[in-house]
Structure formats: structure tokens, C-alpha cells
Design a protein around this motif. Structure first.
Motif, PDB file in Angstrom:
ATOM      1  N   ALA A 154       0.873  -1.176   0.000  1.00 35.62           N
ATOM      2  CA  ALA A 154       0.000   0.000   0.000  1.00 35.62           C
ATOM      3  C   ALA A 154       0.904   1.218   0.000  1.00 35.62           C
ATOM      4  CB  ALA A 154      -0.907   0.010   1.236  1.00 35.62           C
ATOM      5  N   MET A 155       0.367   2.316  -0.457  1.00 31.14           N
ATOM      6  CA  MET A 155       1.055   3.607  -0.431  1.00 31.14           C
ATOM      7  C   MET A 155       2.461   3.518  -1.048  1.00 31.14           C
ATOM      8  SD  MET A 155      -1.428   5.159   1.030  1.00 31.14           S
ATOM      9  CE  MET A 155      -2.936   4.430   1.706  1.00 31.14           C
ATOM     10  N   TYR A 171       5.324  -8.621  -7.586  1.00 29.71           N
ATOM     11  CA  TYR A 171       4.157  -7.812  -7.228  1.00 29.71           C
ATOM     12  C   TYR A 171       3.059  -8.764  -6.756  1.00 29.71           C
ATOM     13  CZ  TYR A 171      -0.187  -5.229  -8.310  1.00 29.71           C
ATOM     14  OH  TYR A 171      -1.444  -4.656  -8.263  1.00 29.71           O
ATOM     15  N   ARG A 172       2.685  -8.624  -5.514  1.00 32.64           N
ATOM     16  CA  ARG A 172       1.621  -9.417  -4.903  1.00 32.64           C
ATOM     17  C   ARG A 172       1.866 -10.930  -4.931  1.00 32.64           C
ATOM     18  NH1 ARG A 172       0.630  -4.937  -3.311  1.00 32.64           N
ATOM     19  NH2 ARG A 172      -1.442  -4.000  -3.162  1.00 32.64           N
ATOM     20  N   GLN A 219     -11.445   3.988  -0.052  1.00 33.36           N
ATOM     21  CA  GLN A 219     -11.814   2.566  -0.052  1.00 33.36           C
ATOM     22  C   GLN A 219     -13.091   2.343   0.753  1.00 33.36           C
ATOM     23  OE1 GLN A 219      -8.343   0.283   1.167  1.00 33.36           O
ATOM     24  NE2 GLN A 219      -7.115   1.009  -0.556  1.00 33.36           N
ATOM     25  N   CYS A 237      -8.645  -5.354  -2.712  1.00 28.88           N
ATOM     26  CA  CYS A 237      -8.626  -5.268  -4.173  1.00 28.88           C
ATOM     27  C   CYS A 237      -8.787  -6.664  -4.764  1.00 28.88           C
ATOM     28  CB  CYS A 237      -7.323  -4.627  -4.651  1.00 28.88           C
ATOM     29  SG  CYS A 237      -7.354  -2.834  -4.497  1.00 28.88           S
ATOM     30  N   PHE A 292      -8.547  -7.491  -8.185  1.00 28.88           N
ATOM     31  CA  PHE A 292      -7.657  -7.768  -9.318  1.00 28.88           C
ATOM     32  C   PHE A 292      -6.302  -7.110  -9.101  1.00 28.88           C
ATOM     33  CE2 PHE A 292     -12.040  -7.580 -10.916  1.00 28.88           C
ATOM     34  CZ  PHE A 292     -12.162  -8.851 -11.462  1.00 28.88           C
ATOM     35  N   ASN A 341      -3.265  -4.906 -10.445  1.00 31.52           N
ATOM     36  CA  ASN A 341      -3.186  -3.833 -11.436  1.00 31.52           C
ATOM     37  C   ASN A 341      -2.408  -4.362 -12.641  1.00 31.52           C
ATOM     38  OD1 ASN A 341      -4.564  -2.013  -9.838  1.00 31.52           O
ATOM     39  ND2 ASN A 341      -2.702  -1.111  -8.968  1.00 31.52           N
ATOM     40  N   PRO A 351      -4.168   1.200 -13.237  1.00 31.76           N
ATOM     41  CA  PRO A 351      -4.800   0.535 -12.098  1.00 31.76           C
ATOM     42  C   PRO A 351      -6.141  -0.102 -12.493  1.00 31.76           C
ATOM     43  CG  PRO A 351      -4.629   2.929 -11.738  1.00 31.76           C
ATOM     44  CD  PRO A 351      -4.110   2.655 -13.100  1.00 31.76           C
ATOM     45  N   ARG A 365      -9.317   1.937 -11.848  1.00 31.53           N
ATOM     46  CA  ARG A 365      -9.660   2.988 -12.823  1.00 31.53           C
ATOM     47  C   ARG A 365     -10.271   2.387 -14.094  1.00 31.53           C
ATOM     48  NH1 ARG A 365      -4.810   6.088 -14.776  1.00 31.53           N
ATOM     49  NH2 ARG A 365      -4.715   6.891 -12.661  1.00 31.53           N
ATOM     50  N   ASP A 392     -13.796   1.336 -13.383  1.00 27.04           N
ATOM     51  CA  ASP A 392     -14.592   2.551 -13.177  1.00 27.04           C
ATOM     52  C   ASP A 392     -14.930   3.207 -14.525  1.00 27.04           C
ATOM     53  OD1 ASP A 392     -15.755   4.803 -12.165  1.00 27.04           O
ATOM     54  OD2 ASP A 392     -13.980   5.547 -11.096  1.00 27.04           O
ATOM     55  N   LYS A 447     -19.195   0.527 -11.717  1.00 27.16           N
ATOM     56  CA  LYS A 447     -19.476   0.728 -10.287  1.00 27.16           C
ATOM     57  C   LYS A 447     -20.963   0.495 -10.031  1.00 27.16           C
ATOM     58  CE  LYS A 447     -15.925   3.825  -8.524  1.00 27.16           C
ATOM     59  NZ  LYS A 447     -15.520   5.211  -8.275  1.00 27.16           N
ATOM     60  N   HIS A 507     -14.704   2.387  -4.685  1.00 29.43           N
ATOM     61  CA  HIS A 507     -13.480   1.984  -5.389  1.00 29.43           C
ATOM     62  C   HIS A 507     -13.811   0.757  -6.230  1.00 29.43           C
ATOM     63  CE1 HIS A 507      -9.435   0.656  -6.248  1.00 29.43           C
ATOM     64  NE2 HIS A 507      -8.867   1.622  -5.528  1.00 29.43           N
ATOM     65  N   ALA A 508     -13.666   0.872  -7.545  1.00 26.50           N
ATOM     66  CA  ALA A 508     -14.179  -0.164  -8.447  1.00 26.50           C
ATOM     67  C   ALA A 508     -13.402  -1.480  -8.411  1.00 26.50           C
ATOM     68  CB  ALA A 508     -14.206   0.381  -9.876  1.00 26.50           C
ATOM     69  N   GLU A 557      -6.325 -10.885  -7.786  1.00 24.04           N
ATOM     70  CA  GLU A 557      -5.354 -10.746  -6.702  1.00 24.04           C
ATOM     71  C   GLU A 557      -5.828 -11.552  -5.500  1.00 24.04           C
ATOM     72  OE1 GLU A 557      -4.985  -8.192  -3.320  1.00 24.04           O
ATOM     73  OE2 GLU A 557      -3.935  -6.801  -4.632  1.00 24.04           O
TER      74      GLU A 557
HETATM   75  N1  EPU Z   1      -9.340   5.028  -9.396  1.00 19.89           N
HETATM   76  C1  EPU Z   1     -10.436   5.390 -10.129  1.00 19.89           C
HETATM   77  N2  EPU Z   1     -11.635   4.789  -9.833  1.00 19.89           N
HETATM   78  C2  EPU Z   1     -11.771   3.876  -8.833  1.00 19.89           C
HETATM   79  C3  EPU Z   1     -10.637   3.510  -8.109  1.00 19.89           C
HETATM   80  C4  EPU Z   1      -9.420   4.110  -8.405  1.00 19.89           C
HETATM   81  O1  EPU Z   1     -10.369   6.195 -11.045  1.00 19.89           O
HETATM   82  O2  EPU Z   1     -12.882   3.388  -8.618  1.00 19.89           O
HETATM   83  C5  EPU Z   1      -8.062   5.680  -9.699  1.00 19.89           C
HETATM   84  C6  EPU Z   1      -7.604   6.561  -8.537  1.00 19.89           C
HETATM   85  O3  EPU Z   1      -8.169   7.834  -8.617  1.00 19.89           O
HETATM   86  C7  EPU Z   1      -6.105   6.578  -8.724  1.00 19.89           C
HETATM   87  C8  EPU Z   1      -5.811   5.223  -9.333  1.00 19.89           C
HETATM   88  O4  EPU Z   1      -7.048   4.717  -9.845  1.00 19.89           O
HETATM   89  O5  EPU Z   1      -5.750   7.566  -9.653  1.00 19.89           O
HETATM   90  C9  EPU Z   1      -5.217   4.236  -8.326  1.00 19.89           C
HETATM   91  O6  EPU Z   1      -6.121   4.084  -7.237  1.00 19.89           O
HETATM   92  P1  EPU Z   1      -5.606   3.845  -5.742  1.00 19.89           P
HETATM   93  O7  EPU Z   1      -4.723   4.966  -5.334  1.00 19.89           O
HETATM   94  O8  EPU Z   1      -6.790   3.544  -4.901  1.00 19.89           O
HETATM   95  O9  EPU Z   1      -4.667   2.618  -5.847  1.00 19.89           O
HETATM   96  P2  EPU Z   1      -4.912   1.159  -6.431  1.00 19.89           P
HETATM   97  O10 EPU Z   1      -3.825   0.884  -7.397  1.00 19.89           O
HETATM   98  O11 EPU Z   1      -6.318   0.972  -6.891  1.00 19.89           O
HETATM   99  C10 EPU Z   1      -3.380  -0.016  -4.681  1.00 19.89           C
HETATM  100  C11 EPU Z   1      -3.430  -1.374  -4.042  1.00 19.89           C
HETATM  101  C12 EPU Z   1      -4.250  -1.317  -2.770  1.00 19.89           C
HETATM  102  C13 EPU Z   1      -3.708  -0.259  -1.827  1.00 19.89           C
HETATM  103  C14 EPU Z   1      -3.764   1.086  -2.559  1.00 19.89           C
HETATM  104  C15 EPU Z   1      -3.290   2.247  -1.702  1.00 19.89           C
HETATM  105  C16 EPU Z   1      -3.404  -3.046  -5.852  1.00 19.89           C
HETATM  106  C17 EPU Z   1      -4.222  -3.989  -6.663  1.00 19.89           C
HETATM  107  N3  EPU Z   1      -4.076  -2.311  -4.945  1.00 19.89           N
HETATM  108  O12 EPU Z   1      -4.707   0.263  -5.120  1.00 19.89           O
HETATM  109  O13 EPU Z   1      -4.139  -2.578  -2.130  1.00 19.89           O
HETATM  110  O14 EPU Z   1      -4.471  -0.184  -0.624  1.00 19.89           O
HETATM  111  O15 EPU Z   1      -2.947   0.969  -3.743  1.00 19.89           O
HETATM  112  O16 EPU Z   1      -1.931   2.325  -1.684  1.00 19.89           O
HETATM  113  O17 EPU Z   1      -2.197  -2.992  -6.032  1.00 19.89           O
HETATM  114  C18 EPU Z   1      -5.140  -4.718  -1.880  1.00 19.89           C
HETATM  115  O18 EPU Z   1      -4.079  -5.179  -2.282  1.00 19.89           O
HETATM  116  O19 EPU Z   1      -6.112  -5.451  -1.542  1.00 19.89           O
HETATM  117  C19 EPU Z   1      -5.290  -3.272  -1.802  1.00 19.89           C
HETATM  118  C20 EPU Z   1      -6.439  -2.717  -1.443  1.00 19.89           C
END
Ligand code: EPU
Length: 330
Positions: free
Chosen positions: A168-169, A201-202, A242, A250, A252, A254, A260, A263, A266, A271, A284-285, A321
Motif C-alpha cells: 500500500a502507499m 508484485y503481490r 476505499q 482489491c 484484481f 493492477n 490501475p 480505474r 470505473d 461501479k 473503489h471499483a 489478486e
Molecule cells: N481510481 C479510479 N476509480 C476507482 C478507483 C481508483 O479512477 O474506482 C483511480 C484513482 O483515482 C487513482 C488510481 O485509480 O488515480 C489508483 O487508485 P488507488 O490509489 O486507490 O490505488 P490502487 O492501485 O487501486 C493499490 C493497491 C491497494 C492499496 C492502494 C493504496 C493493488 C491492486 N491495490 O490500489 O491494495 O491499498 O494501492 O496504496 O495494487 C489490496 O491489495 O487489496 C489493496 C487494497
């Protein structure tokens, strides 16, 4: 590690006989565990896994056991190997989708106190596989160690985070690992340095074969207030982006860091799409949430629907995932 018992082409007589043999082996193992494990060890038959996962779907495990020590875990692993029984290591169940027919085998949880200890040694934390990640982040903050703040919001255990190299982050679990302690299916333990562990990754392929019992993590000395501030920022970001309904995080992977899955899904307007009580989160989609009475079948059908739509529209094959365990209901 899960092996489906039912093969559609199998003659009914063979199937009945195989299931009877399996049930008998489970009874023997139940007895073996009671003889070999210390008094007070939690050993359950037909334990619901829905209540042990954050998504809250799925059937039971034939046997569920919570060993309290490395010796007890070694006995469990050895007994299961001797009887060729599939074993599944359950963390906090936060990244797991159990099918409605449950798991034909032994589910082992390291949630006992013996596996959940966090001990600090200077800039290092020795963390048991059953420890909650939130506790690890809090302990690091207390000790003035930076670099582990990202663990704060991951609702899992240390063992689960290692197995899937949770992140995360922008940080991955193995970014903070110095060494892991693992056990094989015969109960033999060894320490493995970070440099000798392949991670992706994962995913951590080694931990698909062996069980993590603890990890040595390294932090960077920093003022506790600074660490607290970063943890608060991460926590706020997570609450804003979230959902808080039951889910497996999550769904799937990325497809790439710049693409991602959330996105992608979405942008296709998915959604709020529902199959029974399983729904693509409207927050969060990439999260599929359980609105209350979802079955594993609902969630799996929704996963397939999303994959098909993304493949048709964008030519991208989304990979799950979440870990999918067990077999469908008959
Ligand atoms: N976004 C959208 N629509 C959505 C969701 C996201 O447009 O419905 C966009 C966001 O605005 C952003 C981008 O997609 O620009 C990425 O979204 P986010 O920052 O939420 O990160 P993510 O890649 O979707 C990853 C990890 C999460 C972790 C977050 C926060 C994966 C698959 N997921 O999410 O991990 O919490 O970063 O760092 O790598 C998990 O593994 O179960 C998990 C939740």
C-alpha cells in the motif's frame, strides 16, 4: 494447495468411495491432532470459513486448527503430509474468497498468542506470522521506526502479507524484510535471508510451498511524531478512497503501475453492478463488496462479468489478486 475432489467425468461409485475415504482420513486426523497437540489447542471440524474471512462468504473447512507453538505446527504439517491431506494456511482472511462448497482439507491458522508476538531488537522487529499488521505499524511507531507505516491499513496478518507481498502507499511488505523463518510440509524450519527470496508484485512463490512462521523487519529511526503523522495521512487516504463494507480488498492485480484495475473498471461504468448481493463498490471499483447475503457464486460470477467486460472493451485480461480456495457446492 487445495485439490478439488470432484471430477465431472468420474463414475459415481468411485466418487462415493473417494469421499468416504476422505471422510475417514479426516476422522483419523482429528484424532491424531488431539493426541499430538497440547491440551487446549483449538481443533474444530466443519468450521465455517465465511466467518473467518472479511468477505464473509464460503463453506466450511473439514478441519480447522490453531497450533500455539512451532512444535505444534510442525506436528500438524507432518501429520497432514503423512496422510496426504491438503493444508491451507489462513491469515486474517482478508484477501480470500472461499467457494461455497468449502475446503476439503485442513485449514491452519497462526492466530494464537504464540505466533502473534512482536519483539523489538534495536531497529529490528521480530514479528510472528499471526501478528496483525496494524499492531506491527503501531509497535514501529512506538519504537520510533519509520518505513512500516503503510502496514497500518492492511487488514491482514504478517504471514498473509509475506505470502502475497502485500502493499500500500507505494511500499511492499518485502521492502521492510531482512529475513523470514519458514517451515516446510514436514515440519522442518529454516531462516532465509531477504536476498535469497524471490518476490513479485503481490506474490512470494516460496510461500506457496512453505509456511512463514515469523519475519525480521527493519525500520529506519525517526521521531515518533513524524511516523504518527505519516500513519494518519495514510489512514485518511484509505478511508476516503476505499469502502468499509465487507470485501476481500482489491480483487484484481493492477495490469501495470500506470494502469490501475480500479480505474479501468470505473471507466467502463461498472461501479454499482450487482450479482445477487455482490456489488462492484461505488467507492473503489476494484473492491467487490458483500451487501449482506452474497454467496461465493455471486462474487465469482461478478468477477467473471468484470473480466469479460474489461477484455471486450480494452483487450486486457485482468488477473485476480484475491486468493480463491475450495470447491463449489454440489
Ligand atoms: N481510481 C479510479 N476509480 C476507482 C478507483 C481508483 O479512477 O474506482 C483511480 C484513482 O483515482 C487513482 C488510481 O485509480 O488515480 C489508483 O487508485 P488507488 O490509489 O486507490 O490505488 P490502487 O492501485 O487501486 C493499490 C493497491 C491497494 C492499496 C492502494 C493504496 C493493488 C491492486 N491495490 O490500489 O491494495 O491499498 O494501492 O496504496 O495494487 C489490496 O491489495 O487489496 C489493496 C487494497
Amino acid at each position: 494447495m487445495s485439490a478439488p475432489l470432484r471430477l465431472s467425468s468420474e463414475p459415481v461409485g468411485d466418487l462415493v468411495e473417494r469421499e468416504a475415504r476422505h471422510a475417514e482420513t479426516i476422522s483419523y486426523l482429528f484424532r491424531d491432532f488431539h493426541i499430538a497437540l497440547p491440551k487446549g489447542t483449538l481443533i474444530l471440524r466443519d468450521e465455517s470459513l465465511a466467518r473467518r474471512t472479511t468477505l464473509r462468504v464460503g463453506g466450511p473447512a473439514d478441519l480447522y486448527v490453531e497450533p500455539g507453538t512451532e512444535d505444534a505446527l510442525a506436528s500438524v504439517m507432518e501429520l497432514c503430509s503423512l496422510r496426504s491431506m491438503p493444508v491451507f494456511l489462513l491469515g486474517r482472511g482478508s484477501n480470500l474468497l472461499v467457494r461455497d462448497g468449502g475446503f476439503r482439507g485442513v485449514v491452519v491458522s497462526l492466530a494464537s498468542a504464540g505466533f502473534s508476538r512482536i519483539e523489538s531488537e534495536g531497529v529490528f522487529l521480530r514479528v510472528g506470522a499471526g501478528a496483525r499488521l496494524k499492531q506491527v505499524a503501531v509497535e514501529a511507531r512506538r519504537r520510533g521506526l519509520a518505513g512500516l507505516e503503510f502496514l497500518e491499513g492492511i487488514p491482514g496478518s504478517m504471514g498473509g502479507a509475506l505470502r502475497m507481498n502485500a502493499g500500500a502507499m507505494g511500499r511492499w511488505t518485502f521492502d521492510a524484510v531482512e529475513q523470514i523463518r519458514v517451515m516446510d510440509h514436514y515440519g522442518t524450519i529454516r531462516d532465509v535471508a531477504r536476498a535469497a527470496v524471490d518476490v513479485e508484485y503481490r506474490n512470494c512463490p516460496l510461500l506457496r510451498q512453505e509456511v512463514a512462521v515469523s519475519a525480521l523487519l527493519k525500520g529506519d529511526p525517526a521521531p515518533p511524531d513524524e511516523v504518527r503523522e505519516r500513519m494518519d495521512t495514510y489512514s485518511r487516504k484509505r478511508w476516503e478512497s476505499q469502502p468499509n463494507q465487507p470485501s476481500a480488498g482489491c480483487t484484481f492485480k493492477n495490469p501495470s503501475p500506470t494502469l490501475p484495475a480500479g480505474r479501468l473498471i470505473d471507466e467502463l461504468g461498472l461501479k454499482g453492478t450487482r450479482v445477487g448481493d455482490a456489488m462492484v463498490s461505488d467507492v473503489h471499483a476494484n473492491f467487490l463488496v458483500n451487501l449482506g447475503r452474497a454467496t461465493a457464486r455471486d462474487v465469482l460470477t461478478l468477477i467473471q462479468l468484470v473480466r469479460d467486460r474489461v477484455r471486450d472493451a480494452r483487450g486486457i485480461q485482468l488477473e485476480t489478486e484475491v486468493e480463491i480456495l475450495g470447491e463449489d457446492s454440489p
